[in-house]
Design an enzyme around this catalytic site. Sequence first.
Site, mmCIF file in Angstrom:
data_model
loop_
_atom_site.group_PDB
_atom_site.id
_atom_site.type_symbol
_atom_site.label_atom_id
_atom_site.label_comp_id
_atom_site.label_asym_id
_atom_site.label_seq_id
_atom_site.Cartn_x
_atom_site.Cartn_y
_atom_site.Cartn_z
ATOM 1 N N TYR A 191 -2.328 -1.160 9.921
ATOM 2 C CA TYR A 191 -2.059 -1.492 9.266
ATOM 3 C C TYR A 191 -0.394 -0.901 8.427
ATOM 4 O O TYR A 191 -0.015 -1.484 7.376
ATOM 5 C CB TYR A 191 -3.266 -0.527 8.003
ATOM 6 C CG TYR A 191 -3.443 -0.917 7.598
ATOM 7 C CD1 TYR A 191 -4.151 -1.944 6.179
ATOM 8 C CD2 TYR A 191 -3.058 0.227 6.009
ATOM 9 C CE1 TYR A 191 -3.648 -1.870 5.070
ATOM 10 C CE2 TYR A 191 -3.081 -0.186 4.428
ATOM 11 C CZ TYR A 191 -3.792 -1.077 4.380
ATOM 12 O OH TYR A 191 -4.718 -1.141 2.935
ATOM 13 N N SER A 205 0.764 -1.405 0.139
ATOM 14 C CA SER A 205 -0.005 -0.323 0.110
ATOM 15 C C SER A 205 0.930 1.772 0.263
ATOM 16 O O SER A 205 2.249 0.902 0.311
ATOM 17 C CB SER A 205 -1.410 0.445 1.111
ATOM 18 O OG SER A 205 -1.153 1.347 0.965
HETATM 19 P P1 NAD Z 1 -11.936 -6.045 -0.268
HETATM 20 O O1 NAD Z 1 -11.890 -6.108 0.946
HETATM 21 O O2 NAD Z 1 -12.151 -5.412 -1.249
HETATM 22 O O3 NAD Z 1 -11.310 -7.815 -0.427
HETATM 23 C C1 NAD Z 1 -10.519 -8.433 0.896
HETATM 24 C C2 NAD Z 1 -10.973 -9.857 0.496
HETATM 25 O O4 NAD Z 1 -9.633 -10.762 1.507
HETATM 26 C C3 NAD Z 1 -12.307 -10.329 0.899
HETATM 27 O O5 NAD Z 1 -12.811 -11.181 -0.216
HETATM 28 C C4 NAD Z 1 -12.906 -10.852 2.280
HETATM 29 O O6 NAD Z 1 -12.673 -12.300 2.670
HETATM 30 C C5 NAD Z 1 -10.447 -11.699 2.164
HETATM 31 N N1 NAD Z 1 -10.337 -12.208 3.666
HETATM 32 C C6 NAD Z 1 -10.545 -10.832 4.791
HETATM 33 N N2 NAD Z 1 -9.564 -11.984 5.712
HETATM 34 C C7 NAD Z 1 -9.181 -13.331 4.895
HETATM 35 C C8 NAD Z 1 -8.205 -14.213 5.651
HETATM 36 N N3 NAD Z 1 -8.050 -14.508 6.678
HETATM 37 N N4 NAD Z 1 -8.212 -14.845 4.663
HETATM 38 C C9 NAD Z 1 -8.112 -15.256 3.184
HETATM 39 N N5 NAD Z 1 -8.939 -14.047 3.106
HETATM 40 C C10 NAD Z 1 -8.875 -13.071 3.263
HETATM 41 O O7 NAD Z 1 -10.737 -4.959 0.220
HETATM 42 P P2 NAD Z 1 -9.498 -5.193 -0.957
HETATM 43 O O8 NAD Z 1 -9.980 -3.361 -1.162
HETATM 44 O O9 NAD Z 1 -9.323 -5.324 -2.269
HETATM 45 O O10 NAD Z 1 -8.337 -5.657 -0.648
HETATM 46 C C11 NAD Z 1 -6.945 -6.202 -0.784
HETATM 47 C C12 NAD Z 1 -6.106 -5.691 -0.222
HETATM 48 O O11 NAD Z 1 -5.500 -4.805 -0.820
HETATM 49 C C13 NAD Z 1 -5.686 -5.702 1.107
HETATM 50 O O12 NAD Z 1 -4.400 -6.438 1.304
HETATM 51 C C14 NAD Z 1 -5.215 -4.251 1.534
HETATM 52 O O13 NAD Z 1 -4.632 -4.111 2.295
HETATM 53 C C15 NAD Z 1 -5.002 -3.471 -0.044
HETATM 54 N N6 NAD Z 1 -5.132 -2.614 -0.603
HETATM 55 C C16 NAD Z 1 -6.162 -1.481 -0.569
HETATM 56 C C17 NAD Z 1 -6.544 -0.461 -1.339
HETATM 57 C C18 NAD Z 1 -7.355 0.188 -1.627
HETATM 58 O O14 NAD Z 1 -7.378 1.182 -1.074
HETATM 59 N N7 NAD Z 1 -8.711 -0.729 -1.513
HETATM 60 C C19 NAD Z 1 -5.003 -0.463 -1.394
HETATM 61 C C20 NAD Z 1 -3.762 -0.960 -0.861
HETATM 62 C C21 NAD Z 1 -3.731 -1.835 -0.789
#
Ligand code: NAD
Length: 260
Positions: free
Chosen positions: A155, A142
């Site tokens: 985080y 991130s």
């Molecule tokens: P999201 O909530 O849409 O998806 C996350 C997925 O992870 C869900 O399907 C959930 O069921 C799954 N999950 C949660 N805990 C879990 C576990 N213990 N084991 C297996 N699966 C699990 O979120 P997202 O925004 O797509 O985030 C995905 C990644 O991207 C994360 O690591 C997040 O920190 C990172 N990220 C997101 C953003 C953003 O702005 N959305 C920015 C930077 C980084």
Amino acid sequence: MSVKNKVAVITGAASGLGKGIAATFIREGAKVAIADLNLEGAQATAKELDPSGKMALGVAMDVTNEAQVDTGMAQIAAHFGSIDILVSNAGVQIVAPMEDFDFGQWKKMLAIHLDGAFLTTRAALRFMYKQGKGGAIIYMGSVHSKEASLLKAPYVTAKHGLIGLAKVVAKEGAAHGVRANVVCPGFVRTPLVEKQIPEQAKTLGITENEVIKNVMLKNTVNGEFTTVEDVAAATLFFAAFETNALTGQSLVVSHGWFMQ
Ligand code: NAD
């Protein structure tokens, strides 16, 4: 450079970024295991992205659970015959000021982001080393792998930690042709972020629009959200790159929020 006919395991792929990366990889000819805590969601996503049933497989995997990770990875290798790419992406967000942060919530965050990255990497490396044809490991970092924000102590800690892990895996994996890199997105409007907007508005005592404008996108070059497709394209680049020339690196995809 291609992921055609490669087998990719993507954690947290039932939703958001993981799902978008899965769609991109399938379009590029990879076989994809959609590994998620939410099995129903993983299976539905697999069916949605690949109605033929040949290119995608939904797998139950809590990335914090050693036995589930090892069993899931073995199931994927048996189904597709190989493991070539891991995208360690599963993640959640919990926000609170440091002085109020619940210890259990802190530990939960580090377990999902760091234990999850460790366990899935270890399981994937065991297959990659045995197969002897290299591999790619990509961590979902991130901008918070490089920068801090209010209310996000675990985080930010965990996302910084992924860069350290990637560097070690890059060094250890080199002899086996395994590369490790980190994609560092800015804010993307996935369910994870949609949930944060009202939460941050409440904690900071400002409106939701102010959270978007003055907190989330304040330091971007053009006030725009990064998209799922942007992040999928950067992940594809790392996955398809063929040599150890590109390893141990992190790439920020954030509309210039963070510049290195
Ligand atoms: P999201 O909530 O849409 O998806 C996350 C997925 O992870 C869900 O399907 C959930 O069921 C799954 N999950 C949660 N805990 C879990 C576990 N213990 N084991 C297996 N699966 C699990 O979120 P997202 O925004 O797509 O985030 C995905 C990644 O991207 C994360 O690591 C997040 O920190 C990172 N990220 C997101 C953003 C953003 O702005 N959305 C920015 C930077 C980084």
